[in-house]
Structures are given as structure tokens and as C-alpha cells.
Write a protein that holds these residues in place. Sequence first.
Motif, PDB file in Angstrom:
ATOM      1  N   LEU A  96       0.821  -1.209   0.000  1.00 53.91           N
ATOM      2  CA  LEU A  96       0.000   0.000   0.000  1.00 53.91           C
ATOM      3  C   LEU A  96       0.852   1.253   0.000  1.00 53.91           C
ATOM      4  CD1 LEU A  96      -2.896   0.859  -0.048  1.00 53.91           C
ATOM      5  CD2 LEU A  96      -2.561  -1.578   0.093  1.00 53.91           C
ATOM      6  N   THR A 133      -6.315   5.206  -0.952  1.00 51.01           N
ATOM      7  CA  THR A 133      -5.158   4.373  -0.643  1.00 51.01           C
ATOM      8  C   THR A 133      -4.399   4.956   0.556  1.00 51.01           C
ATOM      9  OG1 THR A 133      -3.879   5.565  -2.301  1.00 51.01           O
ATOM     10  CG2 THR A 133      -4.810   3.467  -2.976  1.00 51.01           C
ATOM     11  N   LEU A 156      -6.196   3.709   3.597  1.00 51.88           N
ATOM     12  CA  LEU A 156      -5.898   2.286   3.823  1.00 51.88           C
ATOM     13  C   LEU A 156      -4.550   2.167   4.532  1.00 51.88           C
ATOM     14  CD1 LEU A 156      -6.801   0.371   0.509  1.00 51.88           C
ATOM     15  CD2 LEU A 156      -8.050   0.347   2.667  1.00 51.88           C
ATOM     16  N   ALA A 161     -11.633  -0.784   1.056  1.00 52.68           N
ATOM     17  CA  ALA A 161     -10.940  -1.484  -0.030  1.00 52.68           C
ATOM     18  C   ALA A 161     -11.926  -1.870  -1.127  1.00 52.68           C
ATOM     19  CB  ALA A 161     -10.220  -2.717   0.510  1.00 52.68           C
ATOM     20  N   LYS A 201     -11.912  -0.465  -5.006  1.00 55.94           N
ATOM     21  CA  LYS A 201     -11.858  -1.419  -6.101  1.00 55.94           C
ATOM     22  C   LYS A 201     -12.953  -1.139  -7.133  1.00 55.94           C
ATOM     23  CE  LYS A 201     -11.422  -6.359  -6.184  1.00 55.94           C
ATOM     24  NZ  LYS A 201     -10.123  -6.851  -6.556  1.00 55.94           N
ATOM     25  N   PRO A 212      -6.230  -2.335  -3.802  1.00 56.92           N
ATOM     26  CA  PRO A 212      -6.636  -2.933  -2.531  1.00 56.92           C
ATOM     27  C   PRO A 212      -6.415  -4.448  -2.439  1.00 56.92           C
ATOM     28  CG  PRO A 212      -8.402  -1.582  -3.464  1.00 56.92           C
ATOM     29  CD  PRO A 212      -7.377  -1.791  -4.534  1.00 56.92           C
TER      30      PRO A 212
END
Lengths: 642, 219
Positions: free
Chosen positions: A473, A491, A494, A518, A522, A534
Motif C-alpha cells: 500500500l 489508498t 488504507l 478497499a 476497487k 486494494p
Amino acid sequence: MSGNNEDIKNAFSEIKKNAEKNFNESRNSDIPAIYIGMATCGRAAGAEEAERAILETLDERNVKADVIHVGCIGHCYAEPVVIVDNPGFPPIFYYNVTAGKSKLIVKAFLERGDPLYEHLLGAMEENELIPSVMGFPRFGMEKRIVMEKCGHIDPEDINEYIKKGGYASLAFALSKTQADIIDEIRISGLRGRGGAGFPAWKKMEAVYGSDSKEKYIICNADEGDPGAYMDRTIIESNPHQLLEGMMVAAFAAGASKGIIYVRHEYPLAVKIIKKAIDDSNRMKLLGENILNSGFSFHIDIFEGSGAFVCGEETALIESVEGKRGMPRTRPPYPVERGLKNKPTVINNVKTLSTIPAIVNKGGKWFSGIGTKSSPGTAIFSIVGNVVHAGLVEIPMGVTIRTLIYDICGGIPGGKAFKALQIGGPSGGCLPESALDTPIDFDSLTEAGAMMGSGGMVVMDEDSCMVDVAKYFLEFTKNESCGKCTFCRIGTGHLLTILERITNGEGREGDVELLERLAGDIKRGSLCGLGKTAPNPVLTTIRYFRHEYEAHIHSKRCPSLKCRPLTAFYIDLGKCARGCDACVGSCPVDCIFTTKGRKKGIDQEVCVKCGECVTACPEEYNAVIKVSPPHLVPHIEKLEESK
Amino acid sequence: MAVIFVDNVEIDAEEGRTLLEVCLEKGIAIPNLCFIKHNDSPSASCRLCFVEIEGIEEPVTSCTVKVKDGMVVTTDSAEVRELQKTAFRLILSTHRIDCGNCPSRKRCELIKISRILKVKLSPEIYDPIERKVKAEEHPHLIYDISKCINCGKCVYICKKLHGRSYITFARRGIETGISFFGEKDAESIPCGKCRACADICPVSALLFYEHYSDLLKKQ
Ligand SMILES: Cc1cc2nc3c(=O)[nH]c(=O)nc-3n(C[C@H](O)[C@H](O)[C@H](O)COP(=O)(O)O)c2cc1C
Ligand code: SF4
Ligand code: FES
């Protein structure tokens, strides 16, 4: 096309005759030939030192031999690799050839005829003297199509390539119709090797069918996945095969201009492909009216700036057009509106490099290799905790287990397998239960990973899966082009959540939050980067949820990897009285002497670098690592040592 | 003419026009931030204008879809709303909320979107992210990345009016924002007489100096 088939044949046999003549003149088969793997990987492992030692020793001892640079044979664990073809012997493969070994090869083998059994891996062909490398699974179980000549030929010698069958598929294709060639590729079932596995013939057909006057073909050699280097190696080891495949594809699609997009960080690949283009131009295999067929084609190199997203086809095109490398929405696809808004075929290095073999041996031959839905071979760079790392080319459908344990020799140090990261930052981590998954486009996607462009990292029991997700990531977050909301900001979140989990600050509900975000990234992202970024998070949660939970709920890193969640202490039962091997190793001076004149670690000061673990003599092995940190027992200091 | 159905309402529309544009004209509320009328190549970067179209599995951005006769569209399914709420919260997590001092507050698109989505004007489950970039000098303009929502309208309008863009996106990832390219020479740039970028910016992330000093006086 205007050319007459007889003309094409004649023009090609003339070129071939000259190439053979020139090649034969450049080599002397009476003296030994020493082939050194000089691709980027070989050089990094010390091939230049080996070459210097060989040349010096030859000179010193007055021994005659040809020293020839070749590309990479794929056996990176064995590098530097030297193959010696000494008349009277089969060609012999020597591994890890240091300067010392180089001298020995000249003195013992070339001068005295002793092939040095303890330093060779095997013979390159069947014979009675020396066991063949084919008995070794890393050779015997591979199936080489694209990499067949890699490491065996001099990539800078077009004559050798032509002598060994090169450019025959171009001459053949030019004597057929465009539709014939597209049909052959369709029969072969070739799917794109750049990641998504899109049928190669469909792109050619779409561009062929368009009535635009200008059409382009682009070879995608951006190869941005960290740790992947297949495309680089293929270019450095057999550049003409790529050019040939590109020319055939260009002919079929009706493109008159090609661009090879290579990353700037690959200086050797750039140099080699440039020379290959110059040589082909000089021999009139490229340029106007190729082989009198009426087909004209030119290739240019474009050096990319090395951004990961520029590997995405629409961002790549923007970048070639001189704009910031940001993806466009698709549709329209490049086959409709590509470079300069003209129909454009874009394919990966491996896809194009496969085409000469398909044209030479037939689509049917190719479709018989691999599996029904993924015919042919897969090329991976397999690295990490695996014995025989390097580049492998295997038939599609081989299971992950066979690849890791049989072909690549398993996990070193007797450790247990934990996960295989496949497909780079867009791919996923597969656990032990997935070891029997066949390696093909569809099975891997089903398991949550993807073929990607071919990076594979094997991880043993010491890898923390949350940490692995974090690593990828961090990469995608930095490589996001910043255009769309999900990828640019999502991102980042995340990563923030993963960071707090590995720091021991994970919150209740973080796993669910990760899953939700995620999933949205996506589905919501603009391009393939965000749509796949993800995957490392989702697959590690899918297969290793317990590790996430241990980090969050018990502040424990099961693999003892995440520093804030681990601690070191010295087991007084094992520590040797009076020994102070560890004391000097500690960079922050936090090792003290206990009442019993043994050692202890001041937990307040310790930075968890692990130096003392290495310093502690093996017979004691007294430094213990634990997680969570509160498992460290209380150890009292000797008063005056304070 | 094409007939399409949006949330069960029949709508007449010209075939080939952008779905989002048609819906907005008919007063159908679809959140959007990067959409610009009559732009042939939409950037589709804000990822807010999702709708569901019968026959297509996943939600799609309506600014990139052309109207086709018989199209059946849903603008507020659960999947659509989930994506929109996440996108909106992500944007808010990088947008400094300071409505009291914001010249855009009366026409604020973010407030409108929060009403459509029935969510708070807050990133909620996501911690705010402070974007740190070095400030660039410009003879006329001030850029505040902490407010910018990266819609790209300023870059578009500049290029449209002047044939080339005197401002552009720079940097990568979360730090992506507007850059002046080091265009410091007041004589050679058209910015003194043009204020299109500041006018089009929906969140007052781009301001002209005089505007900015008015703002300071008021505070
Ligand atoms: C973020 C991202 C990075 C990519 N990087 C590469 C790359 O380095 N090399 C490559 O061949 N394809 C890459 N691709 C895939 C290309 O977009 C494209 O599908 C491919 O070049 C098509 O070639 P093929 O049909 O031969 O696979 C990437 C895609 C994405 C979304
Ligand atoms: S400065 Fe304003 S107009 Fe330009 S990208 Fe940022 S929010 Fe959009
Ligand atoms: S308006 Fe469609 S993505 Fe921004």
C-alpha cells in the motif's frame, strides 16, 4: 500487400546467407568459447569482475579463448553464470563464478582439461562425461519458449540471431495476408502477458479493421512492479525476438509505426534495444519496403520516467504524447482512440516476444501448451524466501506447489511456507491452502490474486501479513497519479489504518473498515491501478484475518515482525555468567549486568534493533523475542552497574 | 430523440448526449464535482456521479455515459450511495472545512452534495489528512491546497481560454495539487486580466490577491 512471395523469400535468404557468413567469421570454433551472463542481474552479481579475471588469466597463461557476452539465463541464484564450451567437452554451466573461480576455470579446465566437478552445475547437453543440467528440476521442468535463447546468444549480435532462426517468422508472415496472421494468433489462444490476459488477436483485428490511415503499435516495457524484472531481462537477452514479434503484429494490424516504451531506469535494456533497432534498420529488416514486401515499419524508443501508473496503457499513451502520465477513462479503448487518437495496439514485451514462435510453429502447437483457457507459458521472476530464485518459464497450469517446491527448490533454512505474493502491488497473497492452485489467468483471479505481469515473492513463516499489505500500500499510495478520488485519497487512508494496526494502535472495527474502503476503492476507481491496489489488503484479510485480529485485539504480532508490538529480553537460564558478547553490540547501551552477573535489557531504552540476537554466541542463544511486549519478565539490575 | 427512464421517470433526451448533463438539466440530483458542460473528454476524476444502468453490473460514472434509447437508470441504489458516500468522505478528509470564512459558502457544491446524500459535512469514519506541500509564488494567485478538491476545472478553463494551461496538476498521490509551473513573470502570463480559474473554482482554493486581502479585512 504488393510484394511477391518469391521476392520476399529471396530477399530473406540473401540476408540470412550474409548473416551466417558474418557470424561464422566472427567466431572460431577451434578454440574454447566462454559465455558470460552480462544482463543487469549478472553485472550486479559480479559478472564484470569474473570477466576481468578470465581475461587477465587468459592473457597471463597465454591461453586462447573467445569471451562472449550473453544475456541472462534466468538462474539468478547461480549468478554470476559462466558457460564454457571447450572443444572435446559438452558446454558446461558454472555457477557463482567469482574472480577466483574464473582463474581456476582457465587454469584447470582450459589448460589441463579438468572440468572442476565441484564448481559446475551440469552440462548444457546430454553426454557421457558430465551429468546434464536437465536432470535438475529448475531446468528440466521448465518449458522455454520466450526465454529459449536467453543466456545462450549474444544479444548484440543480429547475425547470431538470424543464423539461429531469427526473423524467419517475419519473412513468413509477410508472404501471408494480414487476416492469416491474425487467425493464427487467434488459434494460438495467446493472451496478453501484461496483466489482464486480454486475447492478443482481438487487439490486432480491431486495429486492422479500422479504416484510419495512421495506426500504431506500442510495446509496453514499463515494468513498474517492485521486484519484477522479466521484461528487462528479455530485452537485455534477446532483443531481436521482441522486434520480430512487434513487426509481425504491426504487419497484421496494419501499423506503420511502433514505439517501445522502456523505463529510463533500465539503461542497459535501452542501449541494447537501440542497437538492435539500428542493426535491423541496417540489414533492411526494418524501414521501408521490408524484404520487398511493400510493408514499411519504423520503431522508436520512448524512455519513460519510471512512474508505476505509466504502465497503464492510457497513461502510457498520455505520457508518450508529452502529457502528465494520467490514465484516461476507457472506453474509448486504445484500439479505437490510442496514440494521437489513432487506433493503437498495445502489448507487453512477453506477449510480443511470443509471436515469432507462434508464427514459426503454428497456433495449434502453442494452444497445446499450458491450459485450455490460458495456453502457452508463464514467465515469473520468483524472489524472496525460495532456494532457486530467478526467472522461470513454465507451462501455464503448473501448480504453485510444484513451482515453489519442485522447480525452485522450496523454502531455505527449513522454514515453513506462509504465503505467495503474486502479481505485485495489484496482486494478492495466497496462503498454504492455495498451494495447489494452478497458475493460469483465471484460477489466480478466482483465488483473489492475479497473474499481473509476473512478479512473485515467496514468504516464509517469519513474514507478518499485515506488514506485507502495508508495504504494497505504501508503494501504490506513492505511485497513485493523484487523479481520481478513490485512489488518491482512499489508498492513503488504507495505509493509515494499516500503520496504526502495526503500531499497536489498531481500533475495534478496523478490519471491517479496511474491507469496506478497499471494496469501494476497487469498484470506484478510475483506472486499473486503483481497481487493483486494494488486492493485497483484501487477500491478506481473506486468508490471514487472525493476524489482523491478533494485532488489534491482543497487540500481538504473531510473526514477531512489527517493532512496536515486540520486545527482546535475555533468558537468564541460558545467558552465560560473565559473558558480555552482547554488550558492545547494542547501539544505545541498554544492556546491563544482573545480580547473578548475567545480562538484562533495559526495556525503556531498547530500540529493538535485534543486534544482540546476532551477537549472542550460538551455543547460548539467550536473547528471546516476544510479542506482545508485556510478556518480558522483570529482570533486576545489579545496583552498582547503574 | 431517445427515451430513457431515470428512477422510473420517463425522460426525452437527445441520443448521444452525456447522461449526467441530461439528468442535471431535468433537475435530477446527481452529485458531481468534476463535470464540465460540453467537455468531450470528461476527466471523470471525482467519482461522485455514479448511477446504475440496467444491463451493466457495476455502478458507472454518468459523466462518461452517452444516452441511448431505452436506457434504464437508477440514481440512488444502495450500491451507488455507498460509493458516493465513501468518495464524498474521502474528499472531505482532505478539505479544510472553514465555511464561516469561505467565499464559496453560498454556492458550495459540497454542502449541496451532503444534502443529496443525507450525510454530515464531515469525513466521519476517516481521520482528516493534512496535505503538506511547499507554497509556490505567483504574481496574482494564491492557492490553498487544504481546500482544493482536485476537480480540475481551473486547469480545464485555463487551457480552453488561452490555448495552453498556465496552471497544471503537479506531484503524485495525495500531494497532487495545482502548480503554477514557476510562471512568475507577470508580463508573460495572461493572469492579470483573466480570473477564470478563480471564478470556476467551486471551493475558493484559488484566489486573486486583492480578493484574498478583502477576505482578510472582513475577518
Ligand atoms: C497500474 C497499472 C500498471 C501497469 N503496468 C504495466 C506494465 O508495467 N507492463 C505492462 O505490460 N502492462 C502493464 N499494465 C497493463 C497495461 O495497461 C495493458 O493492459 C498491457 O500493456 C496490455 O498488454 P497485453 O495485452 O500484452 O497484456 C498496467 C496496468 C495498470 C493498471
Ligand atoms: S483549485 Fe479549485 S478548481 Fe482547481 S482543482 Fe482545486 S478545487 Fe478544482
Ligand atoms: S462528475 Fe463524473 S466523475 Fe466527477
